[in-house]
Design an enzyme around this catalytic site. Structure first.
Site, PDB file in Angstrom:
ATOM      1  N   CYS A  14       0.841  -1.192   0.000  1.00 41.04           N
ATOM      2  CA  CYS A  14       0.000   0.000   0.000  1.00 41.04           C
ATOM      3  C   CYS A  14       0.882   1.250   0.000  1.00 41.04           C
ATOM      4  CB  CYS A  14      -0.888  -0.024   1.248  1.00 41.04           C
ATOM      5  SG  CYS A  14      -2.033   1.338   1.318  1.00 41.04           S
ATOM      6  N   PRO A  15       0.587   2.236  -0.800  1.00 41.94           N
ATOM      7  CA  PRO A  15      -0.607   2.405  -1.627  1.00 41.94           C
ATOM      8  C   PRO A  15      -0.398   2.027  -3.094  1.00 41.94           C
ATOM      9  CG  PRO A  15       0.516   4.493  -1.513  1.00 41.94           C
ATOM     10  CD  PRO A  15       1.358   3.488  -0.718  1.00 41.94           C
TER      11      PRO A  15
END
Length: 75
Positions: A14-15
Site C-alpha cells: 500500500c498504496p
C-alpha cells in the site's frame, strides 16, 4: 467473466496496488473490467474503500494462497 485488463501488483505494498489500479481504470471505458493481483494482505480492505470512494464497482475479491485478486468494473 470478461476481463478487459489485468495488472500484476505482486510484491508491492500500500498504496502502490491502489495507485496502479487507479491508473489502469483511467485507461478503460465505462463498464470495462479490471483484474488486480496483489500479495498485500491489506489490499482487501484497501480495494473495498477505494471502490466506495471512487464509485467503481468491486465485483469480486478472492484469496488464492498468498495472492489477493480484486475485480473492479469502471464506473
Amino acid at each position: 467473466m470478461n476481463i478487459d485488463k489485468e495488472i500484476d501488483t505482486r510484491g508491492l505494498n500500500c498504496p502502490l496496488p491502489i495507485l496502479k489500479a487507479k491508473k489502469a481504470l483511467a485507461e478503460l471505458t465505462s463498464g470495462q473490467v479490471l483484474k488486480v493481483v496483489s500479495t498485500d494482505a491489506g489490499s482487501l480492505r484497501d480495494f473495498q474503500a477505494f471502490a466506495k470512494q471512487t464509485g467503481n464497482e468491486l465485483i469480486e475479491q478472492e484469496t488464492v494462497g498468498e495472492e489477493y485478486i480484486h475485480v473492479l468494473r469502471r464506473r
